[in-house]
Scaffold this active site. Structure first.
Site, short mmCIF file in Angstrom:
data_model
loop_
_atom_site.label_atom_id
_atom_site.label_comp_id
_atom_site.label_asym_id
_atom_site.label_seq_id
_atom_site.Cartn_x
_atom_site.Cartn_y
_atom_site.Cartn_z
N THR A 197 39.03 45.46 31.63
CA THR A 197 38.64 46.57 32.50
C THR A 197 38.93 47.94 31.88
O THR A 197 39.95 48.12 31.21
CB THR A 197 39.40 46.43 33.84
OG1 THR A 197 39.18 45.11 34.34
CG2 THR A 197 38.93 47.45 34.86
N GLU A 198 38.02 48.87 32.13
CA GLU A 198 38.17 50.25 31.64
C GLU A 198 38.08 51.20 32.83
O GLU A 198 37.58 50.81 33.89
CB GLU A 198 37.05 50.55 30.64
CG GLU A 198 37.09 49.59 29.47
CD GLU A 198 36.03 49.86 28.42
OE1 GLU A 198 35.12 50.68 28.68
OE2 GLU A 198 36.13 49.24 27.35
N THR A 244 35.26 40.44 41.49
CA THR A 244 35.40 40.71 42.93
C THR A 244 34.66 39.63 43.72
O THR A 244 33.82 38.91 43.18
CB THR A 244 34.78 42.09 43.30
OG1 THR A 244 33.37 42.02 43.09
CG2 THR A 244 35.40 43.22 42.49
N GLU A 260 32.42 40.06 45.81
CA GLU A 260 30.97 40.34 45.84
C GLU A 260 30.32 39.74 44.58
O GLU A 260 29.24 39.14 44.65
CB GLU A 260 30.72 41.86 45.90
CG GLU A 260 31.11 42.51 47.23
CD GLU A 260 32.64 42.62 47.43
OE1 GLU A 260 33.37 42.76 46.43
OE2 GLU A 260 33.09 42.57 48.59
N LEU A 286 51.58 38.24 64.44
CA LEU A 286 52.45 37.36 65.22
C LEU A 286 53.93 37.69 65.02
O LEU A 286 54.78 37.25 65.80
CB LEU A 286 52.18 35.89 64.86
CG LEU A 286 50.85 35.34 65.41
CD1 LEU A 286 50.53 33.98 64.81
CD2 LEU A 286 50.87 35.26 66.95
N PHE A 339 44.38 48.89 34.48
CA PHE A 339 44.72 47.76 35.38
C PHE A 339 45.10 46.50 34.58
O PHE A 339 44.78 45.38 35.01
CB PHE A 339 43.55 47.39 36.31
CG PHE A 339 42.98 48.50 37.15
CD1 PHE A 339 43.79 49.54 37.61
CD2 PHE A 339 41.64 48.49 37.51
CE1 PHE A 339 43.26 50.55 38.40
CE2 PHE A 339 41.10 49.50 38.31
CZ PHE A 339 41.91 50.53 38.75
N GLY A 376 56.37 44.03 65.42
CA GLY A 376 56.83 45.17 64.60
C GLY A 376 57.61 44.71 63.37
O GLY A 376 57.57 45.37 62.32
N GLU A 423 39.95 30.79 35.23
CA GLU A 423 40.66 31.96 35.79
C GLU A 423 40.49 31.99 37.31
O GLU A 423 41.43 32.20 38.06
CB GLU A 423 40.11 33.24 35.15
CG GLU A 423 40.70 34.49 35.77
CD GLU A 423 40.42 35.77 34.98
OE1 GLU A 423 39.86 35.69 33.87
OE2 GLU A 423 40.77 36.85 35.48
N ILE A 435 45.16 40.25 28.84
CA ILE A 435 43.74 40.40 28.47
C ILE A 435 43.25 41.74 28.98
O ILE A 435 43.48 42.10 30.13
CB ILE A 435 42.88 39.21 28.97
CG1 ILE A 435 41.42 39.36 28.50
CG2 ILE A 435 42.93 39.03 30.49
CD1 ILE A 435 40.62 38.06 28.53
C1 LIG Z 1 46.56 44.26 40.22
C2 LIG Z 1 45.39 44.18 39.31
C3 LIG Z 1 45.51 43.47 38.12
C4 LIG Z 1 44.45 43.41 37.24
N1 LIG Z 1 44.61 42.77 36.03
C5 LIG Z 1 43.64 42.89 35.09
C6 LIG Z 1 43.84 42.39 33.75
O1 LIG Z 1 44.88 41.82 33.42
N2 LIG Z 1 42.85 42.58 32.84
C7 LIG Z 1 41.68 43.21 33.15
O2 LIG Z 1 40.86 43.35 32.28
N3 LIG Z 1 41.46 43.68 34.41
C8 LIG Z 1 42.39 43.54 35.37
N4 LIG Z 1 42.19 44.05 36.63
C9 LIG Z 1 40.93 44.72 36.93
C10 LIG Z 1 40.01 43.93 37.86
O3 LIG Z 1 39.52 42.80 37.20
C11 LIG Z 1 38.93 44.91 38.31
O4 LIG Z 1 39.52 45.84 39.19
C12 LIG Z 1 37.75 44.20 38.98
O5 LIG Z 1 37.01 43.46 38.05
C13 LIG Z 1 36.80 45.18 39.69
O6 LIG Z 1 36.42 46.21 38.84
P1 LIG Z 1 36.54 47.73 39.34
O7 LIG Z 1 37.94 47.94 39.84
O8 LIG Z 1 36.08 48.60 38.25
O9 LIG Z 1 35.57 47.82 40.56
P2 LIG Z 1 33.99 48.17 40.53
O10 LIG Z 1 33.32 47.30 39.52
O11 LIG Z 1 33.86 49.64 40.39
O12 LIG Z 1 33.56 47.71 41.97
C14 LIG Z 1 33.71 48.54 43.14
C15 LIG Z 1 33.06 47.80 44.33
O13 LIG Z 1 31.66 47.63 44.04
C16 LIG Z 1 31.31 46.27 44.18
N5 LIG Z 1 30.28 45.88 43.21
C17 LIG Z 1 30.23 46.11 41.88
N6 LIG Z 1 29.14 45.55 41.34
C18 LIG Z 1 28.46 44.95 42.36
C19 LIG Z 1 27.26 44.17 42.45
N7 LIG Z 1 26.53 43.90 41.36
N8 LIG Z 1 26.88 43.72 43.65
C20 LIG Z 1 27.62 43.98 44.77
N9 LIG Z 1 28.76 44.69 44.74
C21 LIG Z 1 29.18 45.16 43.56
C22 LIG Z 1 32.60 45.51 43.87
O14 LIG Z 1 32.56 44.20 44.39
C23 LIG Z 1 33.63 46.40 44.54
O15 LIG Z 1 33.70 46.10 45.90
C24 LIG Z 1 43.22 44.07 37.56
C25 LIG Z 1 43.10 44.76 38.77
C26 LIG Z 1 44.16 44.83 39.63
C27 LIG Z 1 43.99 45.63 40.90
#
Ligand SMILES: Cc1cc2nc3c(=O)[nH]c(=O)nc-3n(C[C@H](O)[C@H](O)[C@H](O)COP(=O)(O)OP(=O)(O)OC[C@H]3O[C@@H](n4cnc5c(N)ncnc54)[C@H](O)[C@@H]3O)c2cc1C
Length: 382
Positions: A126-127, A367, A369, A339, A156, A342, A244, A123
């Site tokens: 994310t962009e 996330t 948050e 625990l 991602f 090293g 999910e 799916i």
């Molecule tokens: C290993 C891995 C696998 C993934 N697989 C997929 C996938 O299959 N498909 C897909 O679509 N995506 C995928 N993702 C993406 C993932 O869902 C996003 O990284 C996630 O939703 C966070 O978006 P971002 O990285 O753009 O962080 P951001 O949205 O830029 O957030 C950065 C920080 O700001 C905080 N923040 C943002 N908005 C708010 C708010 N309103 N209030 C408080 N804090 C806030 C966040 O909590 C975070 O701490 C994957 C990511 C990883 C690392």
């Protein structure tokens, strides 16, 4: 403690899966971690044995079981540390979009292949510039005759390299107000001209899982591949995120259990100051506290699993579980690594990868948050 949500059939299924995993999955984990990707043959074997989409209706090739069968596979894979095989993404995150919202034609075309492990799913939400703020995606799907012309970049994306079919989140109406009303979901097949698979990303953890960039450059997608209706994408995403996030809670609890079990075994062996590490009160108290939290985690997860199977709206509670259990997993793996001394920092000790793998749990699937934003909203705090 006995877990009372599983029937005798579920337990039999768990035993079958354990035997299969010991023979056909466990020996491959190291190779997947080195290669940064699982292999198609294992996915097909999972399909042949009925371990993919076990809750898909029989008419589309599934076994018509309940979600608990999939939860069992998730738990066992997590306990084995077989993170390369992201079965929950395929079976419980992506597949339900097609079974729930797909047209009859889409279901007949894609579901049997997904259940057999021939069509691997991903799916793409994310962009590069948009993660949490999903309504703000910039990928566009503009209708021209009987096709959508898709343009945009995703990052991602799990199963990005190995995947065959992606649910792509795009704006069919970029000027919609509010923006989420312009969001739609499209089924895009790998190999469609203009669909470019980009870099496989180099990650801190989940080393056996391929996470990639994807790009769409004037990619022509048949209009028949629209999932649900135009502008319905955001609603469908919100409806399916409960499952999910429950998957993350299930996996997180099983991973905690594994890290804890291994650490208990380690401290019983390792000696310092003439006695076993297990004999120090600090070790005993730390592990007693963590074991307590894992039991609390398990009890809450089981309650949520049962409610989810009954079809209840537990968005608030699942959001609570997702943040709390993934926070616990990060804390627990850190304490367990400590625990190990090293040795815990050495790659040959699995606790080091547990620590790295835990880091992402509080980030993806929304996330932690964002989980708290959802909980607060459901508490009427706006
Ligand atoms: C290993 C891995 C696998 C993934 N697989 C997929 C996938 O299959 N498909 C897909 O679509 N995506 C995928 N993702 C993406 C993932 O869902 C996003 O990284 C996630 O939703 C966070 O978006 P971002 O990285 O753009 O962080 P951001 O949205 O830029 O957030 C950065 C920080 O700001 C905080 N923040 C943002 N908005 C708010 C708010 N309103 N209030 C408080 N804090 C806030 C966040 O909590 C975070 O701490 C994957 C990511 C990883 C690392």
């Amino acid at each position: 403690m006995n877990r009372d949500i599983f029937s005798a059939d579920h337990e039999l299924f768990r035993e079958q899966f354990r035997r299969f995993a010991a023979k056909e999955i466990e020996p491959k984990i190291e190779e997947w971690n080195e290669r940064g990707m699982s292999d198609r043959a294992t996915w097909r074997r999972m399909g042949e044995e009925g371990f993919l989409g076990a809750n898909v209706p029989v008419e589309y090739g599934g076994s018509g079981g309940d979600f608990l069968y999939d939860a069992i596979v998730m738990e066992e894979l997590s306990y084995l540390r077989a993170h390369g095989l992201m079965m929950s993404l395929h079976s419980d995150i992506c597949l339900p979009y097609i079974t729930a919202y797909g047209s009859e034609e889409q279901k007949r075309k894609y579901v049997p292949g997904a259940v057999s492990g021939e069509i691997l799913l991903g799916i793409a939400m994310t962009e590069p510039g948009t993660g949490s703020d999903l309504a703000n995606v910039q990928t566009k799907a503009i209708k021209h005759g009987d096709s959508y012309i898709l343009n945009g970049a995703k990052t991602f994306i799990s199963n990005g390299q190995i995947g065959d079919l992606f649910i792509v989140v795009a704006k069919t109406d970029p000027s919609a107000n509010p923006p989420h009303k312009g969001v739609s979901l499209l089924l895009v097949e790998a190999g469609t001209p203009g669909f470019v698979k980009g870099r496989k990303l180099d990650k801190l953890g989940l080393r056996g899982q391929d996470t990639s960039e994807l790009a769409f450059e004037d990619c022509r997608v048949p209009a028949g591949n629209l999932l649900g209706g135009e502008g319905q994408g955001f609603r469908m995403l919100m409806e399916k995120l409960q499952q999910e996030r429950l998957c993350i809670a299930v996996a997180s609890t099983a991973s905690c259990r594994r890290a804890l079990d291994d650490t208990i075994a380690y401290v019983k062996e390792r000696r310092a100051f003439g006695k076993r590490i297990a004999g120090f009160q600090n070790t005993q108290f730390k592990l007693a506290e963590l074991a307590t939290e894992v039991e609390i985690s398990q009890a809450f997860t089981d309650k949520l699993l049962a409610a989810h199977v009954r079809g209840e709206d537990i968005v608030k509670e699942v959001s609570m579980a997702k943040w709390w259990m993934t926070d616990l997993q990060k804390r627990l793996t850190g304490e367990c690594l400590q625990l190990h001394g090293g040795y815990g920092f050495m790659r040959e000790y699995p606790i080091s990868s547990d620590y790295a793998d835990a880091a992402v749990q509080s980030i993806y699937a929304g996330t932690n948050e964002i989980m708290k934003v959802i909980i607060a909203r459901r508490l009427g705090l706006e």
